[in-house]
Scaffold this active site. Structure first.
Site, PDB file in Angstrom:
ATOM      1  N   SER A  49     105.358 -37.563 -65.677  1.00 40.06           N
ATOM      2  CA  SER A  49     105.858 -38.920 -65.497  1.00 40.06           C
ATOM      3  C   SER A  49     106.503 -39.431 -66.785  1.00 40.06           C
ATOM      4  O   SER A  49     107.390 -38.778 -67.332  1.00 40.06           O
ATOM      5  CB  SER A  49     104.727 -39.825 -65.001  1.00 40.06           C
ATOM      6  N   ASP A 165     105.489 -38.028 -58.365  1.00 40.10           N
ATOM      7  CA  ASP A 165     104.829 -38.091 -59.670  1.00 40.10           C
ATOM      8  C   ASP A 165     103.698 -37.060 -59.798  1.00 40.10           C
ATOM      9  O   ASP A 165     102.751 -37.066 -59.016  1.00 40.10           O
ATOM     10  CB  ASP A 165     104.267 -39.506 -59.849  1.00 40.10           C
TER      11      ASP A 165
END
Length: 307
Positions: A49, A165
């Site tokens: 991320s 993610d």
């Protein structure tokens, strides 16, 4: 000292593992700043991320000063609002095309093979429900995948996968750094722990409709619970050599706090300095038998010499 001796009398291969955490990830820049000032250069970087974004900027060859300048500029509210595009019927509130265009601005349309040092970012494939380590193809596209917070950003559809993610399963990818040949791993964790109570993606911003805010908070709490459990398990199985955990303000969340970039970077600097002696002690040059990764490089060099 001869090149051959350098292969064995050397410092260990250093890997950086940077966790996800949205705006909190700006603290990574402060850690990198201290390492750069101390003359410590990572041999490989991995991230999830926001950690993946900072890792990619570093691997692309940007100096820490350039990364910091870009962070301060892009953290302005107007710049952030430009990244929002609608995502009709695609599994998220935000489409993600503008975000990918920003990543192309950051690292260009370069592939992983064109990075200054080895880079990996982590995503999750919703189709197989498995972690995916991205090390090939366009870096900007991989960043789009690793930052696709479920429910907020639409998944990236690629090669039969729906990527989101990577923090869902591996928010601090120390194991990935080990797999890539790191002998010493510095892990920077800016994610929440069981003891923290911050856990609000949007805090209590008035511009978020109350009904939507409640829904997002439940989603955030669910995902955070899974992420914390997964990370604790990973750290027990693959502990880093140095674990850096900046003490970040609880009101800085995944999506709020970007305007405090200068403060967050400074916090990263402070905590990194506390670990600097520990890090330098681990990086002392000495006689070392090559890792499997180094053995392959050594074999390639010998074969190239014979040719």
């Amino acid at each position: 000292m001869s090149p051959w001796r350098d292969r064995f009398y050397r410092r260990p291969r250093l890997g950086l593992a940077l966790s996800g955490g949205g705006a909190r990830g700006l603290a990574h820049i402060g850690v990198l700043k201290v390492l750069e000032q101390a003359g410590i250069v990572a041999d490989l970087v991995v991230g999830t991320s926001m950690g993946g974004v900072i890792a990619a900027a570093y691997a692309s060859g940007m100096t820490v000063a350039e990364i910091e300048r870009e962070a301060l500029e892009s953290s302005r509210p107007r710049r952030l609002l430009r990244l929002i595009d609608p995502a009709p019927s695609t599994g998220g509130l935000i489409g993600g095309q503008r975000v990918q265009e920003y990543f192309e601005h950051l690292v260009g349309r370069r592939t992983f093979d064109e990075m200054r040092c080895p880079l990996a970012v982590v995503a999750v494939d919703l189709n197989t429900r498995r972690e995916v380590v991205l090390r090939e193809g366009l870096v900007a596209e991989a960043l789009r995948a690793t930052t696709a917070v479920p429910g907020v950003f639409a998944p990236l559809e690629k090669d039969g996968m729906r990527l989101v993610d990577g923090g869902v399963l591996n928010n601090l990818p120390v194991d990935v750094a080990r797999t890539m040949g790191a002998e010493v791993v510095i892990a920077v964790d800016i994610s929440p722990t069981r003891e923290s109570e911050y856990g609000r993606w949007f805090d209590s911003r008035r511009w978020v409709p109350k009904g939507l805010l409640a829904t997002l908070q439940v989603l955030e709490e669910t995902i955070s619970t899974l992420m914390i459990a997964a990370q604790e398990h990973k750290l027990r199985e693959f502990p880093p050599d140095v674990l850096i955990r900046p003490d970040l303000p609880r009101e800085v969340t995944v999506f709020t706090g970007f305007e405090r970039a200068t403060e967050l970077i400074a916090i990263g600097e402070v905590v990194a300095r506390h670990h600097l002696d520990e890090i330098q002690a681990l990086l002392v040059r000495r006689w070392r038998w090559p890792t499997a990764h180094a053995k392959q490089n050594l074999l390639d060099s010998v074969l190239a010499t014979e040719d």
